[in-house]
Design a protein around this motif. Structure first.
Motif, PDB file in Angstrom:
ATOM      1  N   GLU A  70       0.844  -1.193   0.000  1.00 30.82           N
ATOM      2  CA  GLU A  70       0.000   0.000   0.000  1.00 30.82           C
ATOM      3  C   GLU A  70       0.879   1.243   0.000  1.00 30.82           C
ATOM      4  N   TRP A  71       0.427   2.276  -0.704  1.00 26.94           N
ATOM      5  CA  TRP A  71       1.206   3.511  -0.802  1.00 26.94           C
ATOM      6  C   TRP A  71       0.619   4.584   0.101  1.00 26.94           C
ATOM      7  N   ASP A  72       1.505   5.423   0.645  1.00 25.25           N
ATOM      8  CA  ASP A  72       1.083   6.501   1.539  1.00 25.25           C
ATOM      9  C   ASP A  72       0.561   7.706   0.765  1.00 25.25           C
ATOM     10  N   ALA A  73       0.979   7.827  -0.474  1.00 25.20           N
ATOM     11  CA  ALA A  73       0.508   8.900  -1.341  1.00 25.20           C
ATOM     12  C   ALA A  73       0.555   8.406  -2.770  1.00 25.20           C
ATOM     13  N   GLY A  74      -0.458   8.776  -3.540  1.00 29.84           N
ATOM     14  CA  GLY A  74      -0.523   8.323  -4.922  1.00 29.84           C
ATOM     15  C   GLY A  74      -1.964   8.238  -5.357  1.00 29.84           C
ATOM     16  N   PRO A  75      -2.234   7.662  -6.513  1.00 29.39           N
ATOM     17  CA  PRO A  75      -3.610   7.536  -6.989  1.00 29.39           C
ATOM     18  C   PRO A  75      -4.498   6.831  -5.964  1.00 29.39           C
ATOM     19  N   GLY A  76      -5.618   7.442  -5.674  1.00 27.87           N
ATOM     20  CA  GLY A  76      -6.518   6.889  -4.668  1.00 27.87           C
ATOM     21  C   GLY A  76      -6.160   7.270  -3.258  1.00 27.87           C
ATOM     22  N   ASN A  77      -5.010   7.880  -3.074  1.00 25.07           N
ATOM     23  CA  ASN A  77      -4.580   8.333  -1.746  1.00 25.07           C
ATOM     24  C   ASN A  77      -3.812   9.648  -1.914  1.00 25.07           C
ATOM     25  N   GLU A  78      -4.492  10.607  -2.558  1.00 19.05           N
ATOM     26  CA  GLU A  78      -3.835  11.849  -2.957  1.00 19.05           C
ATOM     27  C   GLU A  78      -3.619  12.807  -1.788  1.00 19.05           C
ATOM     28  N   VAL A  79      -2.490  13.485  -1.856  1.00 14.41           N
ATOM     29  CA  VAL A  79      -2.257  14.649  -1.012  1.00 14.41           C
ATOM     30  C   VAL A  79      -2.862  15.838  -1.748  1.00 14.41           C
ATOM     31  N   PRO A  80      -3.656  16.670  -1.086  1.00 12.59           N
ATOM     32  CA  PRO A  80      -4.292  17.792  -1.777  1.00 12.59           C
ATOM     33  C   PRO A  80      -3.281  18.638  -2.551  1.00 12.59           C
ATOM     34  N   GLY A  81      -3.632  18.925  -3.791  1.00 12.37           N
ATOM     35  CA  GLY A  81      -2.794  19.784  -4.610  1.00 12.37           C
ATOM     36  C   GLY A  81      -1.700  19.067  -5.372  1.00 12.37           C
TER      37      GLY A  81
END
Length: 468
Positions: A70-81
């Motif tokens: 699992e990824w901490d940031a990326g598609p489906g788990n976006e950081v705003p902006g």
């Protein structure tokens, strides 16, 4: 470097299925981040508009999740902006490109693919490494106007400074030094204006706060180019580590001629994620941990100091060792889910569980269930001449006693006791004829749990056919 958390990334191009080599890169990047309590980012490098497919993006994300990455940031788990698809990051590349243009660090190149190919061949024929010859580097303004008037859409090249060296410490290969005179001016923007790999990849790593990059060693010579770009833009560069190549048993780069090479293929055959991850963990990474490791234990044991430089050989036979270890220790509930598609649907839950518990030690992949499904729930097995002779040798009295005990609903223990009392048979003279008559095979799962799954009527019929 940033004082923030260690941040790694996996940046695949969605132009095909997730290859085992890329899966290992993703695994190592995830483990490195988790080992240091850091972050793992997924970025999709989909700027190849002709070959990139959304279906491939979804498929590789499914494969990563199946592996537990699992990824901490990326598609489906976006950081705003933040956009994680390169196809949506064009304005960022345009801004940095304009900054380089304004400082005279780029120039338009009108060379055609044919001209570039002829130049490469000439350099190779002269015994020189191929690099861009700088044909358009010093074109006059008038020459550029004439080229444009001919309808040639130029690419944009980066002016590599002459007479310098680019040096860095690679996490796997150690100190690296490249002469800029050997690099050649490289393309930053394609003729259609889109950003080339050297450019977009380096900018995204810096913009997204990537502190450490693990990638294949085929990118090692790309690194000095990207460091030059980042230095020119005043952007922070990550620490790089270039992983050894994944090869087949013959030492050649892993390809379709070696068999399955994608995660999807192994998933569809029924390999378990823990088996694949534990095998990949040992390919190009040494570890004193010998047993099956859960993901967090794998992360604790992972260290870049144990990454090797020699090509790592992928052998399916070794993957099967891990598969067998993982499969045979699954909780029974997980085994039921794993083998559900191959298990008869018209049996009750208790008999299904008994069947799976019995055959599990003899199952490597779900496809192996079919053989034992036929043995337990199919018609009486046909015996070859050798097996039939062994059964006949036991005698009718042997099977009359066995069939009577089975008809009375007896267990394997009572069947064995009845045969012993009637014939005095013991050892192989007892067990071999019973196994052959009941299963048609000289070896296989233990008989007692197998018979708990087999209908009593089937047990009786298989024994009684040799009672006359």
């Amino acid at each position: 470097m940033s004082h923030g958390p260690i941040t790694t990334r996996f940046a695949p191009s969605p132009t095909g299925e997730l290859h085992l080599g890329n899966a290992r890169t993703a695994l190592f990047s995830w483990l490195f981040a988790r080992h240091h309590g850091g972050r793992f980012v997924l970025r999709i490098e989909d700027t190849d508009t002709e070959r990139s497919k959304e279906a491939f993006t979804h498929a590789l994300m499914d494969d990563l999740r199946w592996m537990g990455l699992e990824w901490d940031a990326g598609p489906g788990n976006e950081v705003p902006g933040v956009e994680y698809l390169q196809s949506r990051r064009g304005p960022i590349y345009a801004r940095h490109s304009a900054a380089l243009d304004a400082r005279g660090l780029t120039y338009p190149c009108y060379c055609t693919p044919l001209e570039l190919d002829m130049s490469r061949k000439a350099q190779l024929a002269a015994g020189r490494p191929p690099r861009y010859a700088g044909t358009c580097r010093d074109l006059s303004a008038e020459a550029r106007v004439r080229k444009s008037a001919q309808g040639i859409s130029p690419t944009t090249r980066f002016r590599v400074p002459m007479g310098q060296r680019v040096e860095f410490d690679d996490m796997v290969h150690g100190f690296q030094s490249f002469a800029t005179d050997d690099i050649g001016d490289f393309i930053l923007r394609r003729a259609d204006g889109s950003a080339a790999f050297f450019f977009s990849n380096a900018i995204d790593d810096s913009e997204m706060g990537i502190t450490h990059v693990l990638r294949g060693e085929d990118h090692l010579t790309n690194t000095p180019r990207q460091l030059l770009v980042l230095e020119a833009l005043g952007l922070r560069a990550p620490t790089y580590g270039h992983l050894s190549l994944l090869v087949g048993v013959d030492g050649a780069p892993l390809s379709k001629r070696h068999g399955a090479t994608s995660v999807r293929e192994f998933r569809e055959r029924g390999y378990l994620p823990a088996a694949l991850s534990n095998h990949l963990f040992r390919l190009g990474h040494s570890s004193p941990e010998n047993g099956v490791l859960e993901p967090q234990a794998m992360a604790r044991a992972f260290t870049v100091k144990h990454l090797g430089r020699a090509p790592a050989r992928f052998e399916e036979s070794q993957l099967n060792v891990w598969q067998r270890e993982v499969a045979h220790h699954l909780p029974i509930e997980e085994s039921e889910r794993w083998l559900a598609a191959e298990t008869p649907r018209d049996i009750d839950a208790e008999r299904r569980r008994a069947f799976i518990a019995a055959i599990r030690p003899n199952v490597l992949l779900p496809a192996d269930v079919g053989r034992w499904r036929d043995v337990v729930f199919g018609p009486s097995p046909q015996l070859d001449d050798v097996a039939l002779a062994r059964v006949r040798e036991a005698g009718t009295q042997f099977f009359q006693a066995a069939a009577r005990a089975a008809a009375a609903g007896g267990t394997l223990g009572t069947i064995v006791d009845a045969v012993k009392a009637a014939t005095g048979a013991k050892g192989q003279a007892l067990w071999k004829p019973l196994r052959l008559a009941l299963t048609g095979a000289a070896e296989g799962p233990e008989l007692e749990p197998l018979l708990r799954a087999m209908p009593i009527s089937a047990i009786h019929d298989r024994l009684n056919r040799f009672a006359a």
